[in-house]
Design a protein around this motif. Sequence first.
Motif, PDB file in Angstrom:
ATOM      1  N   TRP A  27       0.872  -1.164   0.000  1.00 59.18           N
ATOM      2  CA  TRP A  27       0.000   0.000   0.000  1.00 59.18           C
ATOM      3  C   TRP A  27       0.911   1.217   0.000  1.00 59.18           C
ATOM      4  CZ3 TRP A  27      -0.517   3.633   4.118  1.00 59.18           C
ATOM      5  CH2 TRP A  27       0.172   3.295   5.298  1.00 59.18           C
ATOM      6  N   THR A  62     -11.363   7.408   0.861  1.00 60.31           N
ATOM      7  CA  THR A  62     -10.595   6.223   1.253  1.00 60.31           C
ATOM      8  C   THR A  62     -10.744   5.104   0.238  1.00 60.31           C
ATOM      9  OG1 THR A  62     -10.913   6.784   3.590  1.00 60.31           O
ATOM     10  CG2 THR A  62     -10.232   4.527   3.091  1.00 60.31           C
ATOM     11  N   VAL A  66      -8.601   2.139  -3.720  1.00 61.70           N
ATOM     12  CA  VAL A  66      -8.927   0.706  -3.693  1.00 61.70           C
ATOM     13  C   VAL A  66      -9.748   0.353  -4.930  1.00 61.70           C
ATOM     14  CG1 VAL A  66     -10.084  -1.123  -2.404  1.00 61.70           C
ATOM     15  CG2 VAL A  66      -8.836   0.670  -1.181  1.00 61.70           C
ATOM     16  N   ALA A  76      -6.458  -0.391   2.722  1.00 62.27           N
ATOM     17  CA  ALA A  76      -6.996   0.965   2.654  1.00 62.27           C
ATOM     18  C   ALA A  76      -6.564   1.672   3.926  1.00 62.27           C
ATOM     19  CB  ALA A  76      -8.519   0.931   2.553  1.00 62.27           C
ATOM     20  N   LEU A 138     -15.946  -1.567   2.340  1.00 58.73           N
ATOM     21  CA  LEU A 138     -14.864  -2.369   1.768  1.00 58.73           C
ATOM     22  C   LEU A 138     -15.289  -3.815   1.531  1.00 58.73           C
ATOM     23  CD1 LEU A 138     -11.753  -1.112   3.780  1.00 58.73           C
ATOM     24  CD2 LEU A 138     -12.018  -1.035   1.286  1.00 58.73           C
TER      25      LEU A 138
END
Length: 365
Positions: A27, A62, A66, A76, A138
Motif C-alpha cells: 500500500w 478512502t 482501492v 486501505a 470495503l
Amino acid sequence: MPDFPPLKNDLLLRAARGEETERAPVWVMRQAGRYLPEFREVRAHHGFFELCRTPALATEITLQPVRRYAGLLDAAIIFSDILVVPQALGMEVQMNPAPFFPEPLDTPADVSKLRAHVDVDKELGYVFQALTQTRVALAGQVPLIGFCGAPWTLFSYMVEGGGSKTYQKAKGWLFRWPEESKALLMRIADVCVEFLVGQVKAGAQLLQVFDSWAGELAPHHFQEFALPSLKHIATGVRNKLKAEGIPPVPMTIFPKGANSELAAIAQHAGYDTVGIDWCVEPSEARQLVGDVVALQGNMDPNVLYGGREAIEREVRRMCASFRGGRAPKGWIANLGHGITPGVDPEDMRWFLECVHKYSAASYQA
C-alpha cells in the motif's frame, strides 16, 4: 464492536505479524489524495477538514484508490489527518494550503489553553464513524488502517505553528523546558492512546503512528524525548484493548529519518512493524532490527517521476534488498514517505504491478 464482513485478503496483517507471505503486501502512504483526479474533483467542492469531518466524504476518498487499483492494493488507510489530535486538544488548525496554527504554544504557560480532558468520542467521533462506514463499504476486500501522528511530530506542529525547516521553537522547548516538554509529549500520547483504541473499536484492523519529524532529533534526544511517548502509545493501546476483551491489532511505527535509531525502536518501542524511509538500505535495516519486527517501505517517492523503466528497476532492487539473502519474513512494500501530488496515477499502478511481480519472484528464489 460492529459485525463486519469477513476479510478476504489478510496478506498485510500476516506480514505485519512477521509471518512469511507469498509476496509482499503493498500500500502507499497518502494513497487517498491529491494525485488522483477523482480526489481533486471532490476536493474542489469542500474544505480539507470538511472532508475529514464528513464520514461519507472520508469514506468515498478512502475507497477511491482501492477502487481504481482493484486487486493491486492490499490495504486501505482511512482518509484523515494527523492534526485532528491538536484540534481535539482545543487548538485551531487551518489548511492554507499547508497546516497553520493561528495561536501556537509559545511557552509552557500556553499549555493551560489546551483541554484538560479530551472526550475522543465527542471530538473525534467523526473519524470513528468514517472508519465504520468504510470498513462496511470495503466488504472485506482489504484491511483498513487507522492512524495518528506521533507525539513529537504533533508537539512540533503545536509549538512551531506549522511546518518548519529548522524546528527552532520546538527544539528550543526541549532544551529550555525539558520537563515541561516531556509532560506535554505524554499528554499528547494519552490522547493518541484513546484515539487509536477508538479506531480499533470502530473497525481499524492495523494502526500506524506517523513520526514524520523523528529524524530532526539527535539520537540521544530521540531516546530522551520521542521514544518514551512512542512506547507509551504502544503499551497503552494494547493494555486498553486487552482490558476491554478486544483482540490486539498489529501496530506500525514510521519514524522518518531516524535510521540511526532503528535498533532501539525495534527493541524498545513495542511495535510489530517499523517503517523505513529511502535513506537506509533495506538489508541494513533488517540487520539492525533483527527478527524482532516486520519492516515496511521504502522506495523514494520521487522514483515515481522517473518513468516506468526506472520504477521497475528500483522495485526490483528494493525487493532484492529486503530479501537480503535470507528467507523473506515480514515485509510490507511501501514508499519511503507519502506519494506526492504530481504523480501520474498510471505510474502508481505500474509501481504496484512491479511489487506484485518482483516481490513474488524474490520470495520464490
